[in-house]
Write a protein that holds these residues in place. Structure first.
Motif, PDB file in Angstrom:
ATOM      1  N   VAL A  58       0.682  -1.291   0.068  1.00  9.22           N
ATOM      2  CA  VAL A  58      -0.018   0.064   0.065  1.00  9.22           C
ATOM      3  C   VAL A  58       0.855   1.221  -0.048  1.00  9.22           C
ATOM      4  O   VAL A  58       1.836   1.294   0.774  1.00  9.22           O
ATOM      5  N   ARG A  59       0.663   2.141  -0.791  1.00  9.34           N
ATOM      6  CA  ARG A  59       1.482   3.446  -1.034  1.00  9.34           C
ATOM      7  C   ARG A  59       0.574   4.409  -1.613  1.00  9.34           C
ATOM      8  O   ARG A  59      -0.547   4.521  -2.116  1.00  9.34           O
TER       9      ARG A  59
ATOM     10  N   LEU B  47      -5.455  -3.713  -6.201  1.00 13.31           N
ATOM     11  CA  LEU B  47      -6.360  -4.357  -5.311  1.00 13.31           C
ATOM     12  C   LEU B  47      -7.461  -3.448  -4.620  1.00 13.31           C
ATOM     13  O   LEU B  47      -8.471  -3.724  -4.431  1.00 13.31           O
ATOM     14  N   GLY B  48      -7.091  -2.179  -4.399  1.00 13.89           N
ATOM     15  CA  GLY B  48      -7.877  -1.246  -3.701  1.00 13.89           C
ATOM     16  C   GLY B  48      -7.425   0.111  -3.753  1.00 13.89           C
ATOM     17  O   GLY B  48      -6.036   0.563  -3.874  1.00 13.89           O
TER      18      GLY B  48
ATOM     19  N   GLY C 242      -8.359  -3.571   2.911  1.00 14.88           N
ATOM     20  CA  GLY C 242      -9.286  -2.198   3.320  1.00 14.88           C
ATOM     21  C   GLY C 242      -8.664  -1.649   4.607  1.00 14.88           C
ATOM     22  O   GLY C 242      -8.670  -0.627   4.689  1.00 14.88           O
ATOM     23  N   ALA C 243      -8.281  -2.556   5.526  1.00 15.81           N
ATOM     24  CA  ALA C 243      -7.742  -2.046   6.843  1.00 15.81           C
ATOM     25  C   ALA C 243      -6.233  -1.279   6.510  1.00 15.81           C
ATOM     26  O   ALA C 243      -6.099  -0.318   7.021  1.00 15.81           O
ATOM     27  N   ALA C 244      -5.459  -2.052   5.717  1.00 17.03           N
ATOM     28  CA  ALA C 244      -4.314  -1.518   5.347  1.00 17.03           C
ATOM     29  C   ALA C 244      -4.422  -0.143   4.666  1.00 17.03           C
ATOM     30  O   ALA C 244      -3.505   0.765   5.010  1.00 17.03           O
ATOM     31  N   LEU C 245      -5.280   0.079   3.786  1.00 18.25           N
ATOM     32  CA  LEU C 245      -5.655   1.374   3.131  1.00 18.25           C
ATOM     33  C   LEU C 245      -6.059   2.555   4.016  1.00 18.25           C
ATOM     34  O   LEU C 245      -5.591   3.486   3.981  1.00 18.25           O
TER      35      LEU C 245
ATOM     36  N   LEU D  51     -11.855  -0.434  13.173  1.00 16.28           N
ATOM     37  CA  LEU D  51     -10.523   0.343  13.207  1.00 16.28           C
ATOM     38  C   LEU D  51     -10.601   1.372  14.052  1.00 16.28           C
ATOM     39  O   LEU D  51      -9.671   2.188  13.953  1.00 16.28           O
ATOM     40  N   GLY D  52     -11.416   1.484  15.144  1.00 14.28           N
ATOM     41  CA  GLY D  52     -11.559   2.766  16.042  1.00 14.28           C
ATOM     42  C   GLY D  52     -12.286   4.024  15.652  1.00 14.28           C
ATOM     43  O   GLY D  52     -12.189   4.992  16.366  1.00 14.28           O
ATOM     44  N   TYR D  53     -13.174   3.853  14.533  1.00 13.76           N
ATOM     45  CA  TYR D  53     -13.814   5.024  14.385  1.00 13.76           C
ATOM     46  C   TYR D  53     -15.358   4.900  15.100  1.00 13.76           C
ATOM     47  O   TYR D  53     -15.759   3.773  15.250  1.00 13.76           O
TER      48      TYR D  53
END
Length: 159
Positions: free
Chosen positions: A11-12, A63-64, A102-105, A136-138
């Motif tokens: 992811v970048r 991928l995303g 998704g979590a990594a994004l 994820l803490g939201y």
């Protein structure tokens, strides 16, 4: 990071040539084709100045994606607080769902927000995705509202 089946992904921030087009291709597949969002609604003037993130398999297959709005661009969604960024357009290809992409994004967008001195991130979540963002803490706030003819809730996480 792993995308299952031994296939790694990264992811970048989308800064390399072709990255933006890859981001838009994922969004087109997920939002326009799969969810029926009108193309003229999906793409907006904020795309030009947003920070885009991209998840790609080691063989280069996208991928995303997701984006971060901040500063003057974010005020339309988060109010006048310049310390709050806006996470949006998070999309993961169907074949890559459930693999942590998704979590990594989301974490990459949060990292980009921290690097820009932001104190929190807001987002407008489709109601079926509330649990994903809560993990994820939201935290959701305010009433449900329609966006692109789908029910959404506002959510925020302090960084």
């Amino acid at each position: 990071m792993s995308a299952g089946g031994g296939s790694a992904y990264t992811v970048r921030e989308a800064v390399a040539e072709g990255d933006r087009e890859a981001c838009f291709a994922v969004r087109r597949e997920v939002f326009v084709v799969e969810q029926g969002v009108l193309q003229e609604v999906e793409y907006d003037t904020y795309d030009a100045t947003a920070v885009h993130v991209l998840a790609v398999r080691e063989d280069g297959v996208p991928l995303g994606t997701g984006r971060l709005l901040f500063g003057a661009d974010a005020t339309g969604r988060t109010g006048a607080d310049a310390t709050v960024g806006s996470l949006g357009r998070l999309a993961v290809n169907k074949a890559a769902r459930g693999l942590g992409v998704g979590a990594a994004l989301v974490r990459a967008i949060e990292d980009a927000a921290r690097e820009r001195g932001l104190a929190a991130v807001d987002l407008h979540a489709q109601t079926h995705a509330l649990g994903f963002y809560e993990r994820l803490g939201y935290e959701a706030y305010g009433p449900e509202f329609p966006d692109a003819d789908m029910p959404h809730r506002a959510m925020r996480r302090a960084l």
